[in-house]
Design a protein around this motif. Structure first.
Motif, PDB file in Angstrom:
ATOM      1  N   LEU A   2      13.232  -4.035  69.007  1.00 51.94           N
ATOM      2  CA  LEU A   2      12.952  -3.666  70.397  1.00 51.94           C
ATOM      3  C   LEU A   2      11.459  -3.804  70.677  1.00 51.94           C
ATOM      4  O   LEU A   2      10.889  -4.853  70.446  1.00 51.94           O
ATOM      5  N   TYR A  12      15.810   6.727  74.572  1.00 46.09           N
ATOM      6  CA  TYR A  12      14.418   6.317  74.734  1.00 46.09           C
ATOM      7  C   TYR A  12      13.467   7.156  73.885  1.00 46.09           C
ATOM      8  O   TYR A  12      12.416   7.584  74.339  1.00 46.09           O
ATOM      9  N   ARG A  15      20.413  -4.346  73.913  1.00 53.43           N
ATOM     10  CA  ARG A  15      19.082  -4.364  74.531  1.00 53.43           C
ATOM     11  C   ARG A  15      18.772  -5.768  75.067  1.00 53.43           C
ATOM     12  O   ARG A  15      19.261  -6.746  74.544  1.00 53.43           O
ATOM     13  N   VAL A  62      12.857   3.056  70.438  1.00 53.08           N
ATOM     14  CA  VAL A  62      12.216   2.003  71.240  1.00 53.08           C
ATOM     15  C   VAL A  62      10.726   1.857  70.955  1.00 53.08           C
ATOM     16  O   VAL A  62      10.061   1.018  71.561  1.00 53.08           O
TER      17      VAL A  62
END
Length: 413
Positions: A70, A392, A11, A397
């Protein structure tokens, strides 16, 4: 050159309305007494609005992308840094021999206020100085720095800089009040986590040779427009909005992936083309090695964003939809595409989506009207067989909007 080690997908890599509403009307919260080396620090009242502002900046600037969690401040290991050596970033000439003397391993440090392994022993001013000037907080005096020339204005004679990929060259363009807010959040809004991260490797000059104005641009940024930018002449275009978008593009380190770094006068500013391998990319074939290429963000019609509308660019930043596959209208829960065409994981849209609507519109305006078009046909990025939707999820996330403050990983009244 930067490469992330590890077996998973890597990420990356300021509004308060939602957060303030979630937090209620409490203006301050108490910080518990602490004792360090026998020295007692009394309870103090912390400005919650300032902490919330810092939290918002930390989320939408993607700090958790490297430092853990994240965009999810309720994630395990939120901002606790690298949890194992295989989460290192390789900097420099690392192929084909990772042990080459020009190859350095750097690891994201523990940003939580743990006194032994994190940021607890540093003052808010030392954290501010690290963000504004790129100075390692542990080797920088707790003083007001008024210049960037070694030996002048309290700037260290022999500065020890933060290692790449920490994007302080971009973060230094953030307003003072927001950097102080980040420092307040890291000191008072995050729960301490004991996680000792190994020291990052680096050259003998602690990266001073890499952080020249030629390499990272000047501070303050050069006046708009540079040779790589254009001043809008259409009276229907809000130039102030374009300038705001430019500032946000600088602050959020868009140029680090899309070329140009934090220098809007750099050749090929935002023209894209950098390759990012995802997955093991070695002998392990259980997970495919997929290569992402940062796209051309300039308004070139043939190879960039010139054919995309500002609405489609907004949809990319808010919802992670590729502009070419996004409908040209406002997206709601009711009309979200049934088979969404998502951007690849290197693009931290899941963090940028927490920005205010007006800021995302400003970025779209700058990309459409303030950047000089560059013809650069970028290779299409690889896609996972099922697309990127499975990457996602809220579990991976975080949710949108972000969970109310404080989460189980945060400290608040």
């Amino acid at each position: 050159m930067l490469q992330r080690l590890g077996s998973g997908w890597p990420r990356s890599s300021l509004v308060l309305v939602t957060l303030m509403a979630a937090a209620g009307a409490v203006a301050a919260f108490p910080v518990q007494d602490v004792e360090i080396d026998g020295v007692h620090t009394p309870t103090q009242e912390v400005d919650q609005e300032k902490v919330l502002r810092g939290r918002q900046a930390v989320i939408d600037h993607g700090c958790g992308g490297c430092h853990g969690g994240l965009g999810n401040p309720d994630a395990e290991g939120w901002l606790a840094g690298a949890m194992s050596p295989d989460q290192a970033f390789l900097i420099g000439n690392c192929a084909p021999d990772p042990n080459d003397m020009g190859c350095f391993r750097t690891l994201a440090r523990n940003l939580t206020p743990d006194n032994t392994t994190g940021m607890g022993r540093f003052s808010e001013r030392q954290i501010f100085n690290s963000l504004r000037y790129g100075l390692r907080p542990g080797e920088t005096a707790d003083v007001d720095i008024t210049g960037a020339t070694p030996g002048e204005g309290n700037f260290p004679v022999n500065p020890k800089y933060l290692a790449p990929p920490m994007p302080w060259p971009s973060w230094r363009h953030i307003p003072d009040e927001d950097l102080w807010a980040i420092a307040a959040y890291l000191k008072h809004g995050v729960k301490p986590v004991s996680n000792r991260v190994a020291d990052s490797q680096g050259p003998p000059d602690f990266w001073a040779g890499a952080y020249t104005a030629e390499n990272i641009g000047t501070y303050p940024a050069p006046a708009f427009p540079t040779a790589m930018e254009v001043m809008p002449t259409d009276p229907n275009i809000d130039v102030d909005l374009v300038r705001t978008g430019r500032q946000l593009v600088l602050q959020h380190a868009c140029g680090d992936c899309h070329t140009g770094g934090s220098n809007p006068n750099a050749e090929g500013w935002l023209a894209g083309g950098i390759a990012f391998p995802l997955g093991p990319c070695g002998d392990d074939t259980s997970t495919p090695c997929l290569v992402q290429h940062s796209r051309n963000l300039t308004p070139d019609v043939a190879t960039g964003l010139g054919s995309a509308s500002e609405q489609q660019i907004f949809n990319a930043l808010r919802h992670g939809l590729r502009p070419s596959g996004s409908p040209d209208h406002e997206i709601t829960a009711e009309n979200f595409p049934s088979d969404p065409d998502y951007l690849g994981p290197v693009m931290p849209w899941y963090e940028l989506r927490h920005m205010a609507d007006e800021d995302l519109w400003a970025i779209a305006s700058y990309l459409k009207h303030g950047v000089r078009p560059v013809t650069n046909a970028v290779t299409e990025s690889d896609r996972a067989p099922e697309g990127w939707g499975s990457e996602y999820t809220d579990a991976k996330v975080g949710s949108y909007p972000a969970p109310p403050f404080p989460t189980s990983k945060e400290n608040g009244g």
